[in-house]
Design a protein around this motif. Sequence first.
Motif, mmCIF file in Angstrom:
data_model
loop_
_atom_site.group_PDB
_atom_site.id
_atom_site.type_symbol
_atom_site.label_atom_id
_atom_site.label_comp_id
_atom_site.label_asym_id
_atom_site.label_seq_id
_atom_site.Cartn_x
_atom_site.Cartn_y
_atom_site.Cartn_z
ATOM 1 N N GLY A 149 0.811 -1.212 0.000
ATOM 2 C CA GLY A 149 0.000 0.000 0.000
ATOM 3 C C GLY A 149 0.840 1.256 0.000
ATOM 4 O O GLY A 149 2.069 1.219 0.093
ATOM 5 N N VAL A 150 0.165 2.376 -0.113
ATOM 6 C CA VAL A 150 0.823 3.682 -0.075
ATOM 7 C C VAL A 150 -0.144 4.681 0.551
ATOM 8 O O VAL A 150 -1.364 4.581 0.372
ATOM 9 C CB VAL A 150 1.239 4.142 -1.493
ATOM 10 C CG1 VAL A 150 0.019 4.346 -2.385
ATOM 11 C CG2 VAL A 150 2.074 5.424 -1.441
ATOM 12 N N ASP A 151 0.389 5.602 1.342
ATOM 13 C CA ASP A 151 -0.427 6.694 1.857
ATOM 14 C C ASP A 151 0.375 7.985 1.768
ATOM 15 O O ASP A 151 1.402 8.052 1.082
ATOM 16 C CB ASP A 151 -0.928 6.409 3.278
ATOM 17 C CG ASP A 151 0.186 6.351 4.308
ATOM 18 O OD1 ASP A 151 1.368 6.457 3.941
ATOM 19 O OD2 ASP A 151 -0.136 6.203 5.503
ATOM 20 N N HIS A 152 -0.084 9.038 2.438
ATOM 21 C CA HIS A 152 0.529 10.364 2.355
ATOM 22 C C HIS A 152 0.494 10.911 0.921
ATOM 23 O O HIS A 152 1.447 11.511 0.450
ATOM 24 C CB HIS A 152 1.971 10.349 2.869
ATOM 25 C CG HIS A 152 2.075 10.201 4.354
ATOM 26 N ND1 HIS A 152 3.246 10.379 5.052
ATOM 27 C CD2 HIS A 152 1.135 9.878 5.287
ATOM 28 C CE1 HIS A 152 3.036 10.159 6.341
ATOM 29 N NE2 HIS A 152 1.763 9.854 6.497
ATOM 30 N N LEU A 153 -0.610 10.650 0.231
ATOM 31 C CA LEU A 153 -0.835 11.312 -1.050
ATOM 32 C C LEU A 153 -2.256 11.843 -1.079
ATOM 33 O O LEU A 153 -3.092 11.452 -0.273
ATOM 34 C CB LEU A 153 -0.546 10.384 -2.233
ATOM 35 C CG LEU A 153 -1.032 8.928 -2.230
ATOM 36 C CD1 LEU A 153 -2.508 8.823 -2.515
ATOM 37 C CD2 LEU A 153 -0.272 8.143 -3.287
ATOM 38 N N ALA A 154 -2.499 12.765 -1.968
ATOM 39 C CA ALA A 154 -3.829 13.362 -2.052
ATOM 40 C C ALA A 154 -4.838 12.322 -2.543
ATOM 41 O O ALA A 154 -4.476 11.418 -3.295
ATOM 42 C CB ALA A 154 -3.804 14.568 -2.992
ATOM 43 N N PRO A 155 -6.089 12.436 -2.122
ATOM 44 C CA PRO A 155 -7.099 11.500 -2.628
ATOM 45 C C PRO A 155 -7.462 11.788 -4.080
ATOM 46 O O PRO A 155 -7.229 12.873 -4.598
ATOM 47 C CB PRO A 155 -8.296 11.733 -1.688
ATOM 48 C CG PRO A 155 -8.099 13.102 -1.136
ATOM 49 C CD PRO A 155 -6.618 13.336 -1.095
ATOM 50 N N TRP A 156 -7.988 10.765 -4.717
ATOM 51 C CA TRP A 156 -8.508 10.822 -6.079
ATOM 52 C C TRP A 156 -7.413 11.060 -7.118
ATOM 53 O O TRP A 156 -7.647 11.690 -8.142
ATOM 54 C CB TRP A 156 -9.615 11.878 -6.212
ATOM 55 C CG TRP A 156 -10.631 11.806 -5.117
ATOM 56 C CD1 TRP A 156 -10.949 12.778 -4.224
ATOM 57 C CD2 TRP A 156 -11.455 10.682 -4.776
ATOM 58 N NE1 TRP A 156 -11.906 12.359 -3.342
ATOM 59 C CE2 TRP A 156 -12.246 11.060 -3.662
ATOM 60 C CE3 TRP A 156 -11.599 9.390 -5.285
ATOM 61 C CZ2 TRP A 156 -13.170 10.200 -3.068
ATOM 62 C CZ3 TRP A 156 -12.502 8.536 -4.686
ATOM 63 C CH2 TRP A 156 -13.283 8.946 -3.612
ATOM 64 N N LEU A 157 -6.212 10.556 -6.851
ATOM 65 C CA LEU A 157 -5.138 10.606 -7.845
ATOM 66 C C LEU A 157 -5.009 9.250 -8.524
ATOM 67 O O LEU A 157 -5.149 8.207 -7.885
ATOM 68 C CB LEU A 157 -3.798 10.958 -7.188
ATOM 69 C CG LEU A 157 -3.690 12.300 -6.453
ATOM 70 C CD1 LEU A 157 -2.292 12.432 -5.849
ATOM 71 C CD2 LEU A 157 -3.984 13.457 -7.400
ATOM 72 N N VAL A 158 -4.724 9.264 -9.819
ATOM 73 C CA VAL A 158 -4.431 8.017 -10.525
ATOM 74 C C VAL A 158 -3.077 7.506 -10.038
ATOM 75 O O VAL A 158 -2.085 8.231 -10.030
ATOM 76 C CB VAL A 158 -4.401 8.240 -12.051
ATOM 77 C CG1 VAL A 158 -3.975 6.963 -12.773
ATOM 78 C CG2 VAL A 158 -5.767 8.702 -12.546
ATOM 79 N N THR A 159 -3.058 6.257 -9.599
ATOM 80 C CA THR A 159 -1.853 5.701 -9.000
ATOM 81 C C THR A 159 -1.386 4.471 -9.766
ATOM 82 O O THR A 159 -2.150 3.813 -10.471
ATOM 83 C CB THR A 159 -2.100 5.297 -7.536
ATOM 84 O OG1 THR A 159 -3.124 4.292 -7.504
ATOM 85 C CG2 THR A 159 -2.524 6.489 -6.706
ATOM 86 N N GLY A 160 -0.130 4.166 -9.598
ATOM 87 C CA GLY A 160 0.443 2.960 -10.178
ATOM 88 C C GLY A 160 1.618 2.501 -9.339
ATOM 89 O O GLY A 160 2.174 3.265 -8.556
ATOM 90 N N MET A 161 1.991 1.233 -9.500
ATOM 91 C CA MET A 161 3.094 0.689 -8.718
ATOM 92 C C MET A 161 4.120 0.056 -9.644
ATOM 93 O O MET A 161 3.786 -0.753 -10.516
ATOM 94 C CB MET A 161 2.587 -0.345 -7.715
ATOM 95 C CG MET A 161 3.655 -0.851 -6.765
ATOM 96 S SD MET A 161 2.929 -1.745 -5.375
ATOM 97 C CE MET A 161 1.967 -2.970 -6.250
ATOM 98 N N LEU A 162 5.384 0.452 -9.456
ATOM 99 C CA LEU A 162 6.485 -0.090 -10.229
ATOM 100 C C LEU A 162 7.093 -1.273 -9.481
ATOM 101 O O LEU A 162 7.357 -1.192 -8.281
ATOM 102 C CB LEU A 162 7.554 0.973 -10.451
ATOM 103 C CG LEU A 162 7.109 2.244 -11.187
ATOM 104 C CD1 LEU A 162 8.208 3.297 -11.132
ATOM 105 C CD2 LEU A 162 6.743 1.920 -12.631
ATOM 106 N N VAL A 163 7.313 -2.366 -10.184
ATOM 107 C CA VAL A 163 7.903 -3.568 -9.598
ATOM 108 C C VAL A 163 9.012 -4.052 -10.512
ATOM 109 O O VAL A 163 8.842 -4.130 -11.733
ATOM 110 C CB VAL A 163 6.860 -4.685 -9.401
ATOM 111 C CG1 VAL A 163 7.495 -5.910 -8.742
ATOM 112 C CG2 VAL A 163 5.681 -4.192 -8.577
#
Length: 437
Positions: free
Chosen positions: A339-353
Motif C-alpha cells: 500500500g501507499v499513503d501520504h498522497l492526495a485523494p482521487w489521484l491516478v496511481t500505479g506501482m512499479l515492480v
Amino acid sequence: TLAFGIEVQVTHRRAPPVINAAYATRLFVDGRADDVFRDPVSGAIVLASGGALESQIAEPPVDQVEMGHIGRTWTDIANTLPQLRPLDLATTVPRDLTRFIGGRTYDALFTQVFGTPGVTPVRIIFAIASYERSLISDRSPYDLYLAGQGQLSPLALAGLQRFQTLCASCHTDLDPSVLATGPGIDDFRNTGVRPVAEDMGREIVTGDWADRGKFRVPGLRNVALRSSLFHNGRRQTLAEVIDFYSHGGDFADNRDPLVTALNGQILPSDRLALEALLQALTDPRVAAELPPFDRPRLWLEGALVPTPFGTGTPGTLPTPPRIAAVGPAYLGNDAFGVGVDHLAPWLVTGMLVDRLGSSTPIQLFGHNLFVAGSSNTQLFSLGVSQPAPAGDGYANWVFHVPPSNIIAGTYWFQWIALDPNGPSGFASSNGMRIVVH
C-alpha cells in the motif's frame, strides 16, 4: 478493507502481559472479560466459570484496530487456519514444539489434542488459553526468598518494608498468603494517571459513575522488564513510576484516596530501596526466555520483513508518499498487499515492480527512482487513491502469490501517482525491498 489507509493502528491502552494472567477472574484493564466464556459465534455459554482467559482471547483476533482487518469473524479465522502450515514462517522454534508439530497440519494437531476432527473458534481459543495457563512466573528472587530458598539484598529488604507500608493495600500480589497475582489483580482503582475524560475505564463496563477512570490493579511480577508502564504506557522506567506515586498522582478526578495519601510519603531514601524490590520480582526464566517462556520468533521479527528505505517526492501534500507492505510475501499467499499513503485523494496511481533496484536512487524527472527503470520494470495500474479519515489518500494492491519457486527472490517496489503539483506532474513514494520466499 483498509479504512485507515496503511497507518499502523495504536490502541489507547497498553496491553498487559499474559504471564500470570491465569490467576485473574477478570481480564483487560477495564475487566470486561469475565470468567463466563461464551462461544464467540453462537453466544452459548461454554464455561460457566473459570473462563476469563478464554473470554479475553476471543476479542483481539477480530478487533479491527489490533489486527487491522475490518469485518473479520471467528468463522473466517477457523476456516483459514487449516489452510496454513503451523509456524511455517517462524524461526528459532523451540525443540519440543518442533517435535510436537512434526510437519503436521492444524487439522491433524487439533484431532490429536481434542480427540475428534475439527478446527473451531472455541477450540482455537481453548488452545491459546491452555498455553497461557502454563506461563506462571514464580521463581524470582522474591519468590525464592518467600520459599526460604534465597535471600534478598539489604536494599531490597528495606524496599519490601516500605512497600508493605506504602503500596501493599493495592498491590496485594506480594502478600505471601496470596497467589502470584491473587485477589488484588481483580481490584480496580483510579490512580490519577490520565484525565477521566480521556478514558472512562471501568465505568464503560459497569455504567457506575463511581468507577470512572478506574483500571485493574496489575500484578508486579517482572515489572522491571516492561518497556512502558501504566495502562496507557505513560512512564518508561520504575524511577518514573515511583516519582509519580511520590506526588500522589497527576489527575484528581475520582483519584483513589490511597494514591492521594502518598503525596510526600515516599522519601528520597525510599526510592532506591523500592526500585531494588521491584527488580527482585524478575523471574530469570522470563528475562532469558527459558522454558516455559521460550517461544518462536515470528515473521515480523525476522529478516524477511519487507524493508522500506529512501525518500519519495511529494506532490500536493507536503510529505512524500509512503510505501508499506501488508503481510508476508510467502509463496502461495493469496492476500499479500502493498500500500501507499501520504498522497492526495482521487489521484491516478500505479506501482512499479522490478527484480532489480537499489536503495541508492536514480534521479529521473525530479524523482528518486529506486527500481531499475529498465524494460523489465512492470507497472501495475491501480486506479485512484481513496480518501482516509485523516483526509489524506491511500491506495493498495493485493497480490496472489503463486506457490511456485520460479517467482521466489528479491523484488523492488515503488509507487507513483499523477499529481499536477509534483515534479513533472507526479508524486512518488520511497522504495521497498521485498523477498518472496
